[in-house]
Design an enzyme around this catalytic site. Structure first.
Site, PDB file in Angstrom:
ATOM      1  CE1 TYR A  56      -3.137  -2.891   0.218  1.00  6.33           C
ATOM      2  CE2 TYR A  56      -3.438  -2.746   2.650  1.00  6.33           C
ATOM      3  CZ  TYR A  56      -3.747  -3.470   1.594  1.00  6.33           C
ATOM      4  OH  TYR A  56      -4.767  -4.360   1.608  1.00  6.33           O
ATOM      5  CB  SER A 202     -13.709  -4.576  -0.158  1.00  3.88           C
ATOM      6  OG  SER A 202     -12.351  -4.191  -0.597  1.00  3.88           O
ATOM      7  N   PRO A 203     -15.656  -4.947   3.055  1.00  8.24           N
ATOM      8  CG  PRO A 203     -15.773  -4.375   5.283  1.00  8.24           C
ATOM      9  CD  PRO A 203     -14.727  -4.493   4.209  1.00  8.24           C
ATOM     10  CG  LEU A 204     -18.379  -0.516   4.158  1.00 17.03           C
ATOM     11  CD1 LEU A 204     -17.733   0.758   4.688  1.00 17.03           C
ATOM     12  CD2 LEU A 204     -19.684  -0.700   4.923  1.00 17.03           C
ATOM     13  NE  ARG A 206     -12.619  -3.281  -4.421  1.00 14.86           N
ATOM     14  CZ  ARG A 206     -11.166  -3.718  -4.103  1.00 14.86           C
ATOM     15  NH1 ARG A 206     -10.428  -2.714  -3.722  1.00 14.86           N
ATOM     16  NH2 ARG A 206     -10.863  -4.774  -4.159  1.00 14.86           N
ATOM     17  N   GLY A 207     -17.168   0.954  -0.746  1.00 16.96           N
ATOM     18  CA  GLY A 207     -17.880   2.294  -0.675  1.00 16.96           C
ATOM     19  C   GLY A 207     -19.465   2.090  -1.288  1.00 16.96           C
TER      20      GLY A 207
HETATM   21  N1  LIG Z   1      -6.248  -8.676   0.920  1.00 15.48           N
HETATM   22  C1  LIG Z   1      -6.674  -7.901  -0.122  1.00 15.48           C
HETATM   23  O1  LIG Z   1      -6.225  -8.354  -1.181  1.00 15.48           O
HETATM   24  C2  LIG Z   1      -7.303  -6.679   0.089  1.00 15.48           C
HETATM   25  C3  LIG Z   1      -7.856  -5.853  -0.795  1.00 15.48           C
HETATM   26  C4  LIG Z   1      -8.503  -4.561  -0.650  1.00 15.48           C
HETATM   27  C5  LIG Z   1      -8.693  -4.079   0.554  1.00 15.48           C
HETATM   28  N2  LIG Z   1      -7.974  -4.991   1.763  1.00 15.48           N
HETATM   29  C6  LIG Z   1      -8.059  -4.320   3.113  1.00 15.48           C
HETATM   30  O2  LIG Z   1      -9.234  -4.285   3.427  1.00 15.48           O
HETATM   31  C7  LIG Z   1      -9.544  -2.867   3.966  1.00 15.48           C
HETATM   32  C8  LIG Z   1     -11.030  -2.594   3.677  1.00 15.48           C
HETATM   33  O3  LIG Z   1     -11.207  -2.703   2.369  1.00 15.48           O
HETATM   34  P1  LIG Z   1     -11.511  -1.263   1.445  1.00 15.48           P
HETATM   35  O4  LIG Z   1     -11.106  -0.506   1.986  1.00 15.48           O
HETATM   36  O5  LIG Z   1     -11.170  -1.959   0.005  1.00 15.48           O
HETATM   37  O6  LIG Z   1     -13.058  -1.225   1.101  1.00 15.48           O
HETATM   38  P2  LIG Z   1     -14.262  -0.926   2.138  1.00 15.48           P
HETATM   39  O7  LIG Z   1     -14.038  -0.919   3.558  1.00 15.48           O
HETATM   40  O8  LIG Z   1     -15.425  -1.821   1.406  1.00 15.48           O
HETATM   41  O9  LIG Z   1     -14.634   0.475   1.609  1.00 15.48           O
HETATM   42  C9  LIG Z   1     -13.846   1.649   1.947  1.00 15.48           C
HETATM   43  C10 LIG Z   1     -14.540   2.895   1.142  1.00 15.48           C
HETATM   44  O10 LIG Z   1     -15.751   3.174   1.767  1.00 15.48           O
HETATM   45  C11 LIG Z   1     -15.785   4.332   2.482  1.00 15.48           C
HETATM   46  N3  LIG Z   1     -16.371   4.322   3.707  1.00 15.48           N
HETATM   47  C12 LIG Z   1     -15.798   3.758   4.762  1.00 15.48           C
HETATM   48  N4  LIG Z   1     -17.052   3.682   5.851  1.00 15.48           N
HETATM   49  C13 LIG Z   1     -18.072   4.622   5.270  1.00 15.48           C
HETATM   50  C14 LIG Z   1     -19.146   4.945   5.978  1.00 15.48           C
HETATM   51  N5  LIG Z   1     -19.737   4.658   7.274  1.00 15.48           N
HETATM   52  N6  LIG Z   1     -19.885   5.650   5.200  1.00 15.48           N
HETATM   53  C15 LIG Z   1     -19.776   5.885   3.792  1.00 15.48           C
HETATM   54  N7  LIG Z   1     -18.591   5.451   3.070  1.00 15.48           N
HETATM   55  C16 LIG Z   1     -17.793   4.604   3.929  1.00 15.48           C
HETATM   56  C17 LIG Z   1     -14.335   4.731   2.320  1.00 15.48           C
HETATM   57  O11 LIG Z   1     -14.168   6.225   2.479  1.00 15.48           O
HETATM   58  P3  LIG Z   1     -13.138   7.076   2.757  1.00 15.48           P
HETATM   59  O12 LIG Z   1     -11.816   6.498   1.999  1.00 15.48           O
HETATM   60  O13 LIG Z   1     -13.425   8.401   2.143  1.00 15.48           O
HETATM   61  O14 LIG Z   1     -12.936   7.090   4.055  1.00 15.48           O
HETATM   62  C18 LIG Z   1     -13.603   4.063   1.195  1.00 15.48           C
HETATM   63  O15 LIG Z   1     -14.200   4.771  -0.109  1.00 15.48           O
HETATM   64  C19 LIG Z   1      -8.466  -2.213   3.477  1.00 15.48           C
HETATM   65  O16 LIG Z   1      -8.444  -0.762   3.790  1.00 15.48           O
HETATM   66  C20 LIG Z   1      -7.442  -3.173   3.493  1.00 15.48           C
HETATM   67  O17 LIG Z   1      -6.740  -3.025   4.632  1.00 15.48           O
HETATM   68  C21 LIG Z   1      -7.432  -6.031   1.503  1.00 15.48           C
END
Ligand SMILES: NC(=O)c1ccc[n+]([C@@H]2O[C@H](COP(=O)([O-])OP(=O)(O)OC[C@H]3O[C@@H](n4cnc5c(N)ncnc54)[C@H](OP(=O)(O)O)[C@@H]3O)[C@@H](O)[C@H]2O)c1
Length: 326
Positions: A56, A202-204, A206-207
């Site tokens: 990252y 990415s439980p949301l 990715r937003g």
């Molecule tokens: N193992 C893997 O290959 C892999 C791949 C992807 C991700 N990951 C890990 O999983 C974590 C989470 O996944 P992710 O970040 O991809 O996706 P996510 O948690 O599904 O979604 C993140 C997005 O949702 C927004 N968000 C968060 N909380 C919110 C809320 N309460 N209301 C409205 N929008 C909200 C964030 O905005 P802001 O950014 O503006 O806060 C960001 O744009 C990552 O940070 C990473 O550590 C691992």
């Protein structure tokens, strides 16, 4: 906060973790000041399970996290990952060989400024390296005290079983959300059977399921622009779906993000999602999801919405999928 156990260990992890990736990688414009405030707030909220990776922001994410991790080391259970590498600062490749892992772990420890990593993941299973070799080398790190527990990300059932036979796998991190249900067929039941924590990334979506993301506003370098699900073609389906979740959320006096996280939590006691955010406002909201109870009627409404708007688009391109589920 509520807590859930890591695998078969006695480690108590916050039922809502914190993914730090988007703080300076893949999504939107970094805001270090707000990100550091978010990390500090996580401590106040009892969110002790933090997730980063060496890839990252080419290591800058680990460095950012270290600023709050180091002065609060005993309060945080830190997870990081290795495997993706930048060969010449431009070309990304995958390498989970023991030789590469040995250098990767030292670099992560240095950037994080700590002497051990709590949970170390192979970011993917390397198709060119037998999983037994990768995990065998990771197990050496446990013996050396550099790493406490081992994890895999996006591994197939066969690889999980082989890896677990070499050294206990504490956590399996794969994509799982209202929009990505693939792990339900085989992977989730297997983790439950083997006593492995399942960590949805990415439980949301990715937003996308928060009813706040307008894909037409994504920046040119936002990673989501490259993924099928965030293309214009699926926008109307996904907007209607998000609006449906928002209506349910409104009726329960919670937010769509809280519905999405409560749904993930309700799929099993071994599940610990790591929603990502750089904002204190979102972090508070996500933490509150542990207190949202979904009734049978709510779960039915969610299923009906998913059936009504099924054209959500694929999570990954074919190229990305090649490295997943090996
Ligand atoms: N193992 C893997 O290959 C892999 C791949 C992807 C991700 N990951 C890990 O999983 C974590 C989470 O996944 P992710 O970040 O991809 O996706 P996510 O948690 O599904 O979604 C993140 C997005 O949702 C927004 N968000 C968060 N909380 C919110 C809320 N309460 N209301 C409205 N929008 C909200 C964030 O905005 P802001 O950014 O503006 O806060 C960001 O744009 C990552 O940070 C990473 O550590 C691992």
């Amino acid at each position: 906060m509520k807590y859930r156990k890591l695998g078969n260990t006695n480690e108590q992890l916050s039922a809502i973790g914190l993914g730090t990736m988007g703080m300076n990688h893949a999504y939107g414009v970094p805001d270090d000041k707000e990100s550091l405030a978010t990390l500090n707030l996580a401590i106040d909220l009892g969110i002790n399970f933090w997730d980063t990776a060496d890839i990252y922001a080419k290591g800058e994410n680990e460095k950012l996290v270290s600023q709050v991790l180091v002065p609060n080391r005993d309060k945080i259970f830190i997870a990081t990952k290795f495997g993706f590498r930048w060969d010449d600062n431009r070309t990304r490749s995958f390498d989970a060989s023991p030789a590469y892992m040995k250098t990767a772990v030292e670099q992560s420890l240095k950037r994080l400024r700590i002497d051990h990593i709590d949970l170390y993941y192979a970011h993917r299973v390397d198709p060119n390296v037998p999983i037994e070799e990768t995990v065998g080398a990771m197990a050496e790190l446990v013996k050396e005290g550099k790493v406490r527990y081992l994890g895999l990300s996006e591994a197939s059932a066969a690889s999980i079983k082989k890896a677990h036979a070499v050294h206990p796998i504490a956590a399996l991190q794969s994509e799982y959300s209202l929009l990505t249900r693939d792990p339900e067929a085989e992977i989730l039941p297997l983790t439950k059977e083997l006593g492995i924590s399942f960590i949805p990334f990415s439980p949301l979506a990715r937003g996308l399921v928060t009813n706040t993301l307008d894909i037409s506003t994504l920046g040119d370098d936002d990673f989501r622009r490259t993924l099928p699900r965030y293309q214009e073609q699926y926008a109307e389906n996904n907007r209607k779906l998000a609006e449906g979740f928002a209506a349910l959320a409104g009726a329960k006096n919670v937010t769509p993000a809280q519905i999405a996280l409560a749904w993930v939590l309700s799929q099993g006691e071994n599940i610990i999602p790591i929603p990502g955010t750089k904002k204190t406002k979102y972090l508070r909201e996500n933490a509150g999801a542990v207190d949202v109870d979904l009734t049978q009627g709510d779960l039915q409404t969610i299923d009906e919405l998913l059936k009504k708007y099924p054209d959500t688009g694929a999570r990954y391109t074919a190229e990305h999928e090649k490295l997943a589920n090996n």
